[in-house]
Scaffold this motif. Structure first.
Motif, PDB file in Angstrom:
ATOM      1  N   VAL A 180       0.814  -1.226   0.000  1.00  0.00           N
ATOM      2  CA  VAL A 180       0.000   0.000   0.000  1.00  0.00           C
ATOM      3  C   VAL A 180       0.846   1.275   0.000  1.00  0.00           C
ATOM      4  N   HIS A 181       2.161   1.142  -0.069  1.00  0.00           N
ATOM      5  CA  HIS A 181       3.024   2.337  -0.056  1.00  0.00           C
ATOM      6  C   HIS A 181       2.878   3.094  -1.380  1.00  0.00           C
ATOM      7  N   ASP A 182       2.380   4.331  -1.301  1.00  0.00           N
ATOM      8  CA  ASP A 182       2.179   5.052  -2.569  1.00  0.00           C
ATOM      9  C   ASP A 182       2.706   6.483  -2.566  1.00  0.00           C
ATOM     10  N   LEU A 196       7.637  -1.395  -2.188  1.00  0.00           N
ATOM     11  CA  LEU A 196       8.400  -0.930  -1.017  1.00  0.00           C
ATOM     12  C   LEU A 196       8.723  -2.045  -0.042  1.00  0.00           C
ATOM     13  N   LEU A 197       8.205  -3.221  -0.311  1.00  0.00           N
ATOM     14  CA  LEU A 197       8.426  -4.337   0.617  1.00  0.00           C
ATOM     15  C   LEU A 197       9.218  -5.431  -0.088  1.00  0.00           C
ATOM     16  N   THR A 198      10.133  -6.014   0.636  1.00  0.00           N
ATOM     17  CA  THR A 198      10.914  -7.104   0.035  1.00  0.00           C
ATOM     18  C   THR A 198       9.980  -8.264  -0.340  1.00  0.00           C
ATOM     19  N   VAL A 228      11.097  -0.543 -12.895  1.00  0.00           N
ATOM     20  CA  VAL A 228      10.813  -0.857 -11.493  1.00  0.00           C
ATOM     21  C   VAL A 228      11.464   0.173 -10.582  1.00  0.00           C
ATOM     22  N   GLY A 229      10.800   0.427  -9.436  1.00  0.00           N
ATOM     23  CA  GLY A 229      11.341   1.366  -8.462  1.00  0.00           C
ATOM     24  C   GLY A 229      10.786   1.080  -7.086  1.00  0.00           C
ATOM     25  N   GLY A 230      11.305   1.814  -6.107  1.00  0.00           N
ATOM     26  CA  GLY A 230      10.919   1.585  -4.710  1.00  0.00           C
ATOM     27  C   GLY A 230      12.148   1.206  -3.915  1.00  0.00           C
ATOM     28  N   ALA A 256      14.663   2.645 -11.640  1.00  0.00           N
ATOM     29  CA  ALA A 256      14.752   4.086 -11.348  1.00  0.00           C
ATOM     30  C   ALA A 256      14.937   4.291  -9.856  1.00  0.00           C
ATOM     31  N   GLU A 257      15.987   5.023  -9.520  1.00  0.00           N
ATOM     32  CA  GLU A 257      16.313   5.240  -8.108  1.00  0.00           C
ATOM     33  C   GLU A 257      15.366   6.242  -7.451  1.00  0.00           C
ATOM     34  N   ASP A 258      15.012   7.285  -8.196  1.00  0.00           N
ATOM     35  CA  ASP A 258      14.083   8.289  -7.667  1.00  0.00           C
ATOM     36  C   ASP A 258      13.255   8.846  -8.826  1.00  0.00           C
TER      37      ASP A 258
HETATM   38 CO1  B1M Z   1       5.904   0.950   5.639  1.00  0.00          CO
HETATM   39  N1  B1M Z   1       7.554  -0.073   5.522  1.00  0.00           N
HETATM   40  N2  B1M Z   1       4.927  -0.642   6.199  1.00  0.00           N
HETATM   41  N3  B1M Z   1       4.373   2.128   5.795  1.00  0.00           N
HETATM   42  N4  B1M Z   1       7.099   2.396   5.401  1.00  0.00           N
HETATM   43  C1  B1M Z   1       8.739   0.615   5.021  1.00  0.00           C
HETATM   44  C2  B1M Z   1       8.872   0.462   3.500  1.00  0.00           C
HETATM   45  C3  B1M Z   1       9.891  -0.104   5.846  1.00  0.00           C
HETATM   46  C4  B1M Z   1      11.260  -0.064   5.140  1.00  0.00           C
HETATM   47  C5  B1M Z   1       9.924   0.495   7.268  1.00  0.00           C
HETATM   48  C6  B1M Z   1      10.911  -0.208   8.176  1.00  0.00           C
HETATM   49  O1  B1M Z   1      10.589  -1.209   8.762  1.00  0.00           O
HETATM   50  N5  B1M Z   1      12.100   0.304   8.260  1.00  0.00           N
HETATM   51  C7  B1M Z   1       9.303  -1.560   5.987  1.00  0.00           C
HETATM   52  C8  B1M Z   1       9.647  -2.538   4.858  1.00  0.00           C
HETATM   53  C9  B1M Z   1      10.670  -3.578   5.261  1.00  0.00           C
HETATM   54  C10 B1M Z   1      10.971  -4.499   4.157  1.00  0.00           C
HETATM   55  O2  B1M Z   1      10.169  -4.953   3.396  1.00  0.00           O
HETATM   56  N6  B1M Z   1      12.235  -4.813   4.049  1.00  0.00           N
HETATM   57  C11 B1M Z   1       7.812  -1.262   6.079  1.00  0.00           C
HETATM   58  C12 B1M Z   1       6.859  -2.123   6.676  1.00  0.00           C
HETATM   59  C13 B1M Z   1       7.416  -3.357   7.320  1.00  0.00           C
HETATM   60  C14 B1M Z   1       5.469  -1.846   6.662  1.00  0.00           C
HETATM   61  C15 B1M Z   1       4.337  -2.710   7.223  1.00  0.00           C
HETATM   62  C16 B1M Z   1       4.470  -4.223   6.959  1.00  0.00           C
HETATM   63  C17 B1M Z   1       4.242  -2.396   8.733  1.00  0.00           C
HETATM   64  C18 B1M Z   1       3.283  -3.269   9.512  1.00  0.00           C
HETATM   65  O3  B1M Z   1       2.129  -3.357   9.202  1.00  0.00           O
HETATM   66  N7  B1M Z   1       3.847  -3.902  10.500  1.00  0.00           N
HETATM   67  C19 B1M Z   1       3.114  -2.124   6.500  1.00  0.00           C
HETATM   68  C20 B1M Z   1       2.891  -2.811   5.146  1.00  0.00           C
HETATM   69  C21 B1M Z   1       1.551  -2.497   4.537  1.00  0.00           C
HETATM   70  C22 B1M Z   1       1.460  -3.030   3.125  1.00  0.00           C
HETATM   71  O4  B1M Z   1       1.945  -2.392   2.201  1.00  0.00           O
HETATM   72  N8  B1M Z   1       0.880  -4.197   2.949  1.00  0.00           N
HETATM   73  C23 B1M Z   1       3.554  -0.707   6.293  1.00  0.00           C
HETATM   74  C24 B1M Z   1       2.688   0.385   6.256  1.00  0.00           C
HETATM   75  C25 B1M Z   1       3.083   1.690   6.065  1.00  0.00           C
HETATM   76  C26 B1M Z   1       2.136   2.892   6.171  1.00  0.00           C
HETATM   77  C27 B1M Z   1       0.734   2.606   5.627  1.00  0.00           C
HETATM   78  C28 B1M Z   1       2.036   3.289   7.617  1.00  0.00           C
HETATM   79  C29 B1M Z   1       2.958   4.000   5.388  1.00  0.00           C
HETATM   80  C30 B1M Z   1       2.641   4.063   3.889  1.00  0.00           C
HETATM   81  C31 B1M Z   1       1.633   5.143   3.552  1.00  0.00           C
HETATM   82  C32 B1M Z   1       1.538   5.396   2.081  1.00  0.00           C
HETATM   83  O5  B1M Z   1       2.447   5.173   1.291  1.00  0.00           O
HETATM   84  N9  B1M Z   1       0.377   5.880   1.691  1.00  0.00           N
HETATM   85  C33 B1M Z   1       4.390   3.455   5.528  1.00  0.00           C
HETATM   86  C34 B1M Z   1       5.556   4.262   5.335  1.00  0.00           C
HETATM   87  C35 B1M Z   1       5.328   5.761   5.185  1.00  0.00           C
HETATM   88  C36 B1M Z   1       6.863   3.706   5.301  1.00  0.00           C
HETATM   89  C37 B1M Z   1       8.229   4.439   5.237  1.00  0.00           C
HETATM   90  C38 B1M Z   1       8.470   5.065   6.588  1.00  0.00           C
HETATM   91  C39 B1M Z   1       8.378   5.507   4.174  1.00  0.00           C
HETATM   92  C40 B1M Z   1       8.086   5.089   2.740  1.00  0.00           C
HETATM   93  C41 B1M Z   1       8.059   6.338   1.891  1.00  0.00           C
HETATM   94  O6  B1M Z   1       7.017   6.890   1.612  1.00  0.00           O
HETATM   95  N10 B1M Z   1       9.263   6.862   1.549  1.00  0.00           N
HETATM   96  C42 B1M Z   1       9.221   3.242   4.914  1.00  0.00           C
HETATM   97  C43 B1M Z   1      10.587   3.380   5.563  1.00  0.00           C
HETATM   98  C44 B1M Z   1      11.576   4.077   4.643  1.00  0.00           C
HETATM   99  O7  B1M Z   1      11.477   4.051   3.437  1.00  0.00           O
HETATM  100  N11 B1M Z   1      12.585   4.636   5.253  1.00  0.00           N
HETATM  101  C45 B1M Z   1       8.389   2.057   5.232  1.00  0.00           C
HETATM  102  C46 B1M Z   1       9.432   8.161   0.858  1.00  0.00           C
HETATM  103  C47 B1M Z   1       9.273   7.961  -0.651  1.00  0.00           C
HETATM  104  C48 B1M Z   1       9.413   9.315  -1.345  1.00  0.00           C
HETATM  105  O8  B1M Z   1      10.321   7.121  -1.083  1.00  0.00           O
HETATM  106  O9  B1M Z   1       8.753   5.231  -1.699  1.00  0.00           O
HETATM  107  O10 B1M Z   1      11.262   4.930  -1.837  1.00  0.00           O
HETATM  108  P1  B1M Z   1      10.083   5.797  -1.960  1.00  0.00           P
HETATM  109  O11 B1M Z   1       9.996   6.367  -3.474  1.00  0.00           O
HETATM  110  C49 B1M Z   1      11.083   6.969  -4.171  1.00  0.00           C
HETATM  111  C50 B1M Z   1      11.985   5.952  -4.905  1.00  0.00           C
HETATM  112  O12 B1M Z   1      12.033   4.675  -4.311  1.00  0.00           O
HETATM  113  C51 B1M Z   1      11.466   5.938  -6.322  1.00  0.00           C
HETATM  114  O13 B1M Z   1      11.084   7.304  -6.496  1.00  0.00           O
HETATM  115  C52 B1M Z   1      10.449   7.774  -5.292  1.00  0.00           C
HETATM  116  C53 B1M Z   1      10.608   9.266  -5.195  1.00  0.00           C
HETATM  117  O14 B1M Z   1      11.957   9.661  -5.138  1.00  0.00           O
HETATM  118  N12 B1M Z   1      10.349   5.099  -6.722  1.00  0.00           N
HETATM  119  C54 B1M Z   1      10.094   4.814  -8.040  1.00  0.00           C
HETATM  120  C55 B1M Z   1       9.369   4.543  -5.994  1.00  0.00           C
HETATM  121  N13 B1M Z   1       8.513   3.899  -6.767  1.00  0.00           N
HETATM  122  C56 B1M Z   1       8.905   4.055  -8.044  1.00  0.00           C
HETATM  123  C57 B1M Z   1       8.358   3.575  -9.244  1.00  0.00           C
HETATM  124  C58 B1M Z   1       9.002   3.899 -10.418  1.00  0.00           C
HETATM  125  C59 B1M Z   1      10.162   4.674 -10.410  1.00  0.00           C
HETATM  126  C60 B1M Z   1      10.736   5.134  -9.223  1.00  0.00           C
HETATM  127  O15 B1M Z   1       8.432   3.436 -11.557  1.00  0.00           O
HETATM  128  C61 B1M Z   1       8.633   4.082 -12.753  1.00  0.00           C
END
Ligand code: B1M
Length: 210
Positions: free
Chosen positions: A101-103, A149-151, A175-177, A194-196
């Motif tokens: 659900v990470h969006d 966002l999840l492994t 792919v990204g995340g 894509a990294e970001d």
């Molecule tokens: Co979650 N979460 N989360 N979470 N969450 C992580 C990802 C985690 C790393 C936190 C941690 O434990 N340290 C961890 C994953 C561990 C793993 O898999 N190895 C985790 C976990 C475990 C979970 C739950 C399982 C927690 C639980 O229930 N116990 C659960 C899972 C739910 C599910 O998905 N089924 C969960 C839930 C949530 C919230 C709902 C609370 C919320 C998400 C809300 C939302 O997205 N609407 C949330 C959040 C916010 C995070 C963290 C804190 C932040 C993610 C984020 O938004 N980053 C995250 C920890 C972290 O990353 N430090 C974490 C900022 C965002 C701008 O970066 O998404 O990487 P990112 O996107 C970047 C690039 O990656 C790239 O460009 C973007 C912009 O620069 N990119 C792409 C991304 N997608 C792309 C696609 C492309 C190209 C580039 O296509 C062309």
């Protein structure tokens, strides 16, 4: 400038959605680029919350509230980034994979793509592999973008790439995340990693020869 970036990050750490929207608007009004306030401010905040979550200093309800503040923060610059160019550079369908659900990151990528002249269809989150394919066909897409966002959910990206190869479909895949890497993209046969958001635009432009 550094002050407003810090202020932006703090609104996310403090889960202050109204504050986040206010800081975002103030940043834009003072001439800071939408991408800069996102990347140097709000994204730093959500990363900090992620680290606190990981170390057990904040729990899921607080993380969810910070994510909500992040959604508010994202809406303001995204509205400013919309509609950058008149002519479409290509059609992209993009979503967060099934089980995930990470969006927040996806929303930023979409805004950058739109601002750079791509026609983007947002499939939302928790998107099944079959839906990526069906929507790509329906929209006559050039590229399928998949965020994970999840492994545990990264494997969904492989399913989409596999179907494209098996059926000989014409779509390029990106792919990204956070858990994804170039190595992962190579391993599953995706066309690009894509990294970001900025890198996403560059990689897609390169794939489409733009
Ligand atoms: Co979650 N979460 N989360 N979470 N969450 C992580 C990802 C985690 C790393 C936190 C941690 O434990 N340290 C961890 C994953 C561990 C793993 O898999 N190895 C985790 C976990 C475990 C979970 C739950 C399982 C927690 C639980 O229930 N116990 C659960 C899972 C739910 C599910 O998905 N089924 C969960 C839930 C949530 C919230 C709902 C609370 C919320 C998400 C809300 C939302 O997205 N609407 C949330 C959040 C916010 C995070 C963290 C804190 C932040 C993610 C984020 O938004 N980053 C995250 C920890 C972290 O990353 N430090 C974490 C900022 C965002 C701008 O970066 O998404 O990487 P990112 O996107 C970047 C690039 O990656 C790239 O460009 C973007 C912009 O620069 N990119 C792409 C991304 N997608 C792309 C696609 C492309 C190209 C580039 O296509 C062309």
């Amino acid at each position: 400038m550094a002050d407003i970036y810090q202020e932006a990050a703090d609104t996310i750490v403090n889960a202050n959605r109204a504050g986040a929207e206010e800081v975002a608007q103030r940043a834009l009004d003072s001439g800071i680029a939408p991408g800069d306030i996102m990347q140097n401010g709000f994204v730093k905040g959500i990363q900090e919350v992620g680290e606190l979550f990981e170390s057990g200093e904040v729990f899921l309800p607080e993380l969810m509230m910070s994510a909500d503040a992040m959604a508010g923060a994202t809406e303001v610059p995204n509205a400013a980034l919309e509609g950058g160019a008149a002519e479409s550079k290509g059609r992209i369908v993009i979503g967060t994979v099934q089980g995930d659900v990470h969006d927040i990151g996806k929303a930023i990528v979409i805004a950058y793509l739109k601002a750079n002249g791509f026609d983007v269809t947002d499939l939302g989150r928790d998107v099944a592999a079959a839906t990526f394919i069906a929507k790509a066909k329906e929209n006559n897409a050039d590229v399928i973008g998949m965020s994970a966002l999840l492994t545990t959910t990264m494997e969904e990206q492989r399913k989409v790439v596999k179907t494209i190869k098996e059926e000989g479909l014409p779509y390029k895949t990106v792919v990204g995340g956070a858990p994804c890497t170039q190595r992962w993209a190579d391993q599953i046969g995706a066309d690009a990693y894509a990294e970001d958001a900025n890198d996403g635009v560059k990689k897609i432009e390169a794939l489409l020869g733009k």
